[in-house]
Design a protein around this motif. Structure first.
Motif: not given
Length: 927
Positions: A230, A237-239, A264-265, A404, A408, A412, A416
């Motif tokens: 992650k 938001v986290e990827a 993905t996020c 999410y 973005l 972000q 990403m």
């Protein structure tokens, strides 16, 4: 002899612009001669070219032979064993067929259904929607009821009948699955039909079934919530990195499973106030509460709009004095109310006294009921999907593992990309870790259905095509397999046609920023201009005016464009040839406003440069910008050196590129169609047309296609072929899935054919079409090891046409570029139609060598230029919208509560036409 071209659509006039073309609606009649009323004519298809389109895609005529043979690893695995048994497909209806997925999932997973269907739910595979499969042949319908009240431990006798949570389930057999259909097709003994499609769909769900229950499942990708890699990318938001898998038929009469990393996020697990604080990016929670007390601020500030992104998400609540059952309960956001906890008032029901209490606000209620003193009572209240149940925002926490789905922001996106980019060695390790997570060898569903997947990846025979030699003005250069070159001591193949005389420079400043790091002073601007002129002359360009007008800094892009346009025009008593703008930053809004003014209001070419680069005054930057400027002024950077006078073509040949771009989910912007047409005999220069194309429509409409292509076709015939029609047309299409290939032929290609038929004056003329789809959205990757470059990436020209390509149709994977970062993604080219009978090696050479003719680059590009240019033009279409800037910003921010499938009812407005003077519509305005 040149064949005159008849233009049935508009009177002859020099350099017609898009807005001057009128296409009359033809009068239609039925087969018996009865005229069709105008109101019904839209229902009648009068294009006879559709009848000539084949009903199947072309087959592979053979394999290419040119190039150096190598072996490389692919991220795909052979299916070693599939069962011979028959399986059975069932149609499933839960409730009235309109239930939400969450409710359907709960009903299917219920213990009551497990007891009431034969074999229990473990014996079934369910797609979560309308289909299920089983080994058993159940000829009778299965009807049952599922009582979720009982499942949840509620006493049905205490619940009113109209509030009962009871649902009907109906299962009935709809087809039998014979996997031998797949191998009959692969052996050439059967056609590709419903039996093959059903069998592939069944196998796809077999390999999905077990991992979808063990991990977070998004389509064909799986993410490990605990052990997955992650990266926090900001904004709440986290990827996350996961694994993708898909089963398919492939060349060599085999089934394969393609595996690749997937990204993905997801929402961070955090309280709602913390997420809102991160999303807004400029307010702490205390400040947010203060703003919320002002009603006007709610409507004006984007924070309220941002809060709407919380809708439809699951959450938990954190206040004390709650039972264990309540602690484990998950709620769903219905809406974010405008009232704060101080403002939201209700009448509580007192169970012990069996009566309503006195009205109370939410702040007082939590203090009295739970002894919880709210720290942020001015924040809005969260309304749940359960009637009359609300919570203070500060007590709500986001459930982990929720995707999410929104676009973005720039920061972000940058984070990403950094997270997702992996060199080949690291990507291969991630893929291997993902296959271990999938654990095919111990998958109980695969074992149950006797499906075995090889642990070893496919090693294929590939080729590296011979790199071309590049032709500049009076020199050539052989880049070899390095995949790059520079412009030092090189003159452009074609410089600007007319000396650069009427041009000027405008500076823009950013009034919202106190820093002036991106705003050069007068001396720096003068130095940049002189170095720019010297560099252009060094590349063969002609500059007559070495002291262009420099306009004083301005903060309004539209006003700056107006002042510069009229200032240059008045100074030289001529229309400006080029307007250059020095920008303080990379603001998209500033860029779009400049392009809108120059393209649609003044009809002149424009070029934007960054102020920070003007200050640096780097020669390499001059050359990079000059490739674009020279293209806009009618020139070309280079071409592939060939023996023939017309490059790859031995007859009049036109190349058309097409692309459709769609807005992000929840954004109300229309789709944009773009079409490019080659404008010289080498196909080095392309003109482009753009137009709105409905909302998320996959095919370019007939009207749009005609509106864009008629002026481009006419210009090509008058200026490229000397009045002749083309004998061969290549049509390259981007942005369509495999299921739409035949639609491209039946609709777009048929429309283009009919358009040419209407322009012909000599009966019997025939234009041969070659139709190709270029696709980058796939998961095939090359891992050549030592046969690659210094990073073990595929060398430019690496081509794969076996093992992972289609069993019979004519497709290849070509890596034509050098990957500077990450793992190279090859382009998938699928030839749908070839009436000209282009030899395989000739076609593959065309694809590869034209990637070296991309006009603004000193590297070969990954995508065929006609399609690449169409993609650029469709992105630039935003600047031609007939919409005010505030309205566009509000629309592009999107409505997070709306899904992709919710489209506006009305058709989008057409784009503003480009001014047709000085050849702007025929030039490379989009570059």
């Amino acid at each position: 002899m040149a064949v005159p071209v008849r233009d049935p659509f508009a009177p002859d006039r020099p350099n017609p612009s898009y807005e001057t073309i009128h296409i009359p609606t033809p009068s239609l009649t039925l087969h018996d001669g009865t005229p069709v009323e105008p109101s019904r004519q839209m229902m009648v298809d009068v294009n006879p070219s559709r009848l000539q389109i084949p009903h199947q895609l072309m087959r592979r005529p053979g394999y290419g032979r040119e190039g150096k043979a190598i072996k490389l690893r692919l991220n795909s695995h052979h299916v070693e064993n599939t069962p011979n048994a028959r399986y059975y497909q069932y149609a499933v209806q839960i409730g009235d067929g309109t239930y939400k997925r969450a409710l359907i999932k709960a009903i299917w997973a219920s213990e009551q259904l497990n007891q009431n269907i034969p074999g229990g739910i473990k014996e079934w595979i369910y797609d979560g929607n309308a289909l299920a499969w089983s080994k058993q042949n159940h000829t009778m319908e299965i009807r049952t009821l599922v009582d979720l009240d009982i499942e949840k431990g509620r006493d049905p006798s205490t619940i009113a009948e109209e509030k009962r949570d009871v649902h009907r389930v109906l299962i009935r057999k709809s087809a039998h699955i014979d996997l031998n259909n797949i191998y009959a097709y692969l052996e050439g003994k059967a056609d590709f039909g419903p039996g093959v499609i059903d069998a592939i769909n069944f196998l796809d769900h077999v390999i999905r079934e077990y991992p979808s229950k063990q991990h977070i499942n998004i389509k064909k990708s799986y993410f490990d919530r605990v052990a997955g890699q992650k990266e926090n990318i900001g904004g709440g938001v986290e990827a996350m990195r996961g694994i993708y898998q898909s089963i398919r038929m492939a060349e060599g009469k085999r089934m394969i499973v393609n595996v690749d990393v997937s990204h993905t996020c997801f929402w961070n697990k955090a309280t709602f106030p913390m997420i809102i604080n991160q999303l807004s990016g400029h307010m702490d929670i205390d400040t947010l509460g203060v703003h919320w007390r002002d009603f006007k601020t709610r409507k004006i500030n984007n924070v309220f709009h941002t809060m709407k992104r919380l809708k439809k998400n699951d959450f938990f609540v954190t206040h004390r004095s709650r039972s264990e059952r309540e602690t484990q309960r998950v709620w769903k956001v219905q809406d974010i109310l405008e009232q704060s906890s101080h403002e939201y008032t209700f009448t509580p029901y007192i169970r012990e006294q069996k009566k309503n209490g006195a009205p109370i606000n939410l702040f007082q209620y939590y203090q009295k009921k739970y002894n919880v003193y709210l720290q942020y009572p001015d924040l809005p209240v969260v309304q749940t999907t359960k009637k009359r149940v609300v919570f203070p925002m500060e007590l709500c926490g986001m459930m982990p593992g929720q995707r999410y789905p929104y676009k973005l922001n720039e920061q972000q996106t940058s984070r990403m990309i950094k997270f997702a980019v992996q060199p080949p060695e690291d990507r291969l390790k991630s893929i291997q870790a993902g296959t271990q997570m999938l654990n095919w060898a111990n998958d109980p569903v695969l074992k149950h259905y006797a499906l075995k997947i090889s642990h070893d990846p496919i090693i294929t025979n590939a080729r590296i095509l011979n790199p071309p030699t590049l032709q500049f003005d009076k020199s050539t250069f052989a880049p070899g397999t390095r995949g790059k070159w520079d412009l030092r001591n090189k003159r452009f193949l074609v410089p600007n046609h007319a000396p650069l005389k009427a041009w000027g420079v405008a500076l823009l400043n950013d009034p919202s920023s106190a820093q002036r790091s991106g705003c050069p002073n007068q001396g720096q601007v003068q130095a940049f201009i002189q170095a720019f002129i010297q560099a252009y002359r060094g590349h063969g360009g002609t500059v007559e005016n070495t002291t262009p007008l420099i306009h004083a800094p301005h903060s309004d892009p539209a006003k700056a464009a107006e002042l510069l346009f009229y200032g240059v025009g008045n100074k030289h008593n001529a229309r400006p040839q080029l307007l250059m703008f020095i920008l303080p930053n990379t603001s998209v809004d500033t860029y779009l406003r400049i392009k809108k003014s120059c393209d649609c209001r003044y009809g002149t070419f424009s070029q934007c440069v960054l102020g920070s680069q003007v200050i640096k005054n780097n020669p390499q930057y001059h050359s990079n910008v000059l490739m674009k400027v020279n293209a806009k002024l009618g020139g070309a950077t280079n071409r592939v050196a060939t023996k023939g006078p017309s490059g790859h073509f031995n007859r009049p040949t036109m190349i058309i590129g097409a692309d459709l771009s769609h807005a992000a989910p929840g954004v109300g912007a229309p789709s944009y169609a773009a079409m490019t047409v080659s404008m010289d005999k080498y196909a080095a220069r392309y003109a482009a047309g753009v137009q709105t194309n409905g909302y998320r429509v996959d095919m370019i409409s007939t009207r749009n296609l005609r509106d864009m292509l008629i002026p481009l076709f006419r210009h090509w015939c008058q200026n490229v072929s000397g009045g002749r029609l083309p004998e061969h047309v290549y049509y390259f299409r981007d942005g369509v899935s495999e299921g739409q290939y035949l639609n491209v032929l039946k609709h777009e290609v048929a429309d283009i054919k009919e358009l040419w038929n209407e322009m012909m004056t000599t009966p019997g003329q025939e234009i041969k079409f070659t139709v190709v789809v270029a696709e980058k959205r796939h998961h095939i990757r090359f891992f050549p090891g030592k046969a690659g470059d210094e990073n073990q990436n595929a060398l430019p020209g690496t081509l794969v046409d076996r093992d992972v390509t289609h069993p019979f149709e004519n497709d290849i994977y070509l890596c034509s570029h050098k990957a500077l970062k990450g793992t190279a993604r090859p382009t998938h080219y699928h030839m749908l139609l070839d009436e000209a009978g282009v030899p395989t090696d000739v076609f593959q050479k065309l694809l590869y060598e034209h990637s070296y003719q991309y006009i603004r680059s000193t590297t070969p590009v990954s995508l065929f230029p006609a399609v690449y240019y169409a993609h650029l033009a469709s992105n630039r279409a935003r600047s031609h919208e007939d919409i005010a800037e505030p309205a566009r910003k509000k629309r592009d921010a999107g409505d997070p509560s709306k899904s992709t499938s919710e489209r506006p009812v009305e058709e989008p407005l057409p784009l503003l036409p480009m001014i047709g003077r000085d050849g702007l519509p025929w030039g490379m305005w989009y570059i």
